[in-house]
Design a protein around this motif. Structure first.
Motif, short mmCIF file in Angstrom:
data_model
loop_
_atom_site.label_atom_id
_atom_site.label_comp_id
_atom_site.label_asym_id
_atom_site.label_seq_id
_atom_site.Cartn_x
_atom_site.Cartn_y
_atom_site.Cartn_z
N UNK A 1 -6.76 -19.06 57.76
CA UNK A 1 -5.79 -18.08 57.26
C UNK A 1 -5.58 -18.21 55.75
N UNK A 2 -6.00 -19.35 55.19
CA UNK A 2 -5.85 -19.58 53.76
C UNK A 2 -7.14 -19.38 52.99
N UNK A 3 -8.20 -18.95 53.68
CA UNK A 3 -9.46 -18.67 53.02
C UNK A 3 -9.58 -17.15 52.88
N UNK A 4 -9.73 -16.69 51.66
CA UNK A 4 -9.77 -15.25 51.37
C UNK A 4 -11.16 -14.88 50.88
N UNK A 5 -11.76 -13.92 51.57
CA UNK A 5 -13.15 -13.57 51.29
C UNK A 5 -13.20 -12.26 50.51
N UNK A 6 -13.73 -12.35 49.31
CA UNK A 6 -13.90 -11.18 48.46
C UNK A 6 -15.36 -11.00 48.12
N UNK A 7 -15.64 -10.29 47.05
CA UNK A 7 -17.00 -10.16 46.56
C UNK A 7 -16.97 -9.77 45.09
N UNK A 8 -18.15 -9.61 44.52
CA UNK A 8 -18.28 -9.43 43.07
C UNK A 8 -19.04 -8.16 42.73
N UNK A 9 -18.51 -7.39 41.79
CA UNK A 9 -19.25 -6.30 41.17
C UNK A 9 -19.97 -6.89 39.97
N UNK A 10 -21.25 -7.15 40.13
CA UNK A 10 -22.00 -7.83 39.09
C UNK A 10 -22.29 -6.96 37.88
N UNK A 11 -22.56 -7.60 36.78
CA UNK A 11 -22.93 -6.91 35.54
C UNK A 11 -24.22 -6.15 35.76
N UNK A 12 -24.35 -4.96 35.17
CA UNK A 12 -25.51 -4.10 35.43
C UNK A 12 -26.79 -4.63 34.81
N UNK A 13 -26.67 -5.38 33.72
CA UNK A 13 -27.85 -5.88 33.02
C UNK A 13 -27.95 -7.39 33.11
N UNK A 14 -28.42 -8.00 32.03
CA UNK A 14 -28.50 -9.46 31.92
C UNK A 14 -27.22 -9.94 31.25
N UNK A 15 -26.40 -10.73 31.94
CA UNK A 15 -25.12 -11.15 31.35
C UNK A 15 -25.26 -11.89 30.02
N UNK A 16 -26.41 -12.50 29.79
CA UNK A 16 -26.60 -13.25 28.55
C UNK A 16 -27.17 -12.38 27.44
#
Length: 327
Positions: free
Chosen positions: A120-135
């Protein structure tokens, strides 16, 4: 508990706890210990679920981090991967008719379900990643294009069961703003995660303070819950926050988290490194807790270069804070 109830509980937990932990490295840890290569296109990290070594790596990482949360009885966010893709691109593949984002979510949820004392204390989300190369910040999208690009994913996530969403490893203000605007038009709780240098700026040269102020102004009806950084070492984050333009009330109140890299190398050095560098787990965890004590950060986790030892050392210190506060 319904999805909306879980999302409300996520917000309530974030408001009430002194520290909210986040998982450590997943994708980089799987590459280091299981696959020994970059995940292939077109699915990238979200395709690890459909490979033998990648699936084993996901199992190991999510079991490990959930087990640490259970051992120390602390709340934690987990972020399985997400991919919304044109079906024509994956025509003929095993997963062409699968909901890739839902498969990744359900796999993570099935692991968490096996830890009844902490689930009940673990919350599952996700990520909208960067469209290109983050670096390479020049590979990012202009704001309006980013808004359109990320709106497609945000609308899908709003209908799935994720507890929350975040932007991830975003080095440019235009793309961060576009993604935040897309998420602000959903009901899913969300936050924004930047990639910064220790000079106090995003990789595109925007001061952290200015990025927060701009996105808040663009999402005033439903702004991010908070802002954070990922894949930056805690000592580099401290230098970033100490820069005069970032020593503001806005940053103090709205910047609340760090998913930290294990190494204090610069973004360029990390991107070009032939091997993984990482600070000793005890030192890294001590630096993370300084961000809690001296800078008010309450969302703390790991990113590339971190593993079980880093997360356990951090959880031990987080538990000590809970014990001191009688929680």
């Amino acid at each position: 508990m319904t999805t909306q109830q879980r999302r409300a509980l996520f917000i309530k937990t974030l408001e009430e706890v002194p520290i909210f932990m986040v998982q450590g490295s997943v994708g980089e840890r799987i590459k280091r210990n299981f696959t020994h290569r970059n995940p292939p296109k077109p699915l990238g990290l979200s395709g690890l679920y459909y490979t033998e070594d990648g699936h084993r790596g996901l199992d190991a990482a999510f079991h490990d981090y959930t087990g640490i949360a259970q051992k120390y009885d602390v709340p934690m966010m987990l972020h399985p991967y997400c991919k919304i893709i044109d079906r024509e691109i994956i025509k003929g593949a095993y997963y062409e008719d699968r909901n890739i984002t839902a498969d990744n979510f359900n796999h993570c949820r099935s692991i968490v379900d096996g830890y009844p004392s902490i689930r009940e204390k673990i919350f599952i989300g996700t990520t909208l990643g960067f469209s290109g190369d983050p670096y390479l910040p020049e590979t990012g999208l202009p704001e309006e294009e980013a808004y359109a690009f990320h709106s497609r994913t945000a609308k899908v996530l709003d209908l799935l069961e994720h507890d929350h969403a975040r932007t991830g490893l975003t080095p440019t203000l235009p793309e961060a703003a576009g993604a935040a605007r897309a998420l602000s038009e959903t009901t899913i709780p969300y936050f924004v995660s930047f990639l910064v240098r220790k000079n106090g700026k995003l990789l595109d040269g925007t001061w952290l303070h200015d990025a927060i102020a701009y996105i808040d102004s663009k999402t005033d009806k439903r702004p991010p819950l908070f802002y954070q950084v990922n894949c930056v070492h805690p000592r580099n984050m401290i230098e970033c926050l100490d820069q005069t333009p970032n020593r503001t009330e806005l940053v103090r109140t709205r910047f609340r988290g760090l998913e930290a890299n294990g190494s204090d190398l610069s973004p360029e050095e990390l991107d070009n490194a032939a091997a993984v560098y990482s600070s000793p787990a005890e030192d890294w965890a001590d630096d993370m807790m300084r961000l809690y004590r001296d800078y008010g950060l309450k969302v703390l986790g790991g990113c590339c270069g971190t593993d079980h030892s880093h997360m356990e050392q951090l959880a031990m210190r987080v538990r000590a804070v809970y014990d001191k506060l009688g929680k």
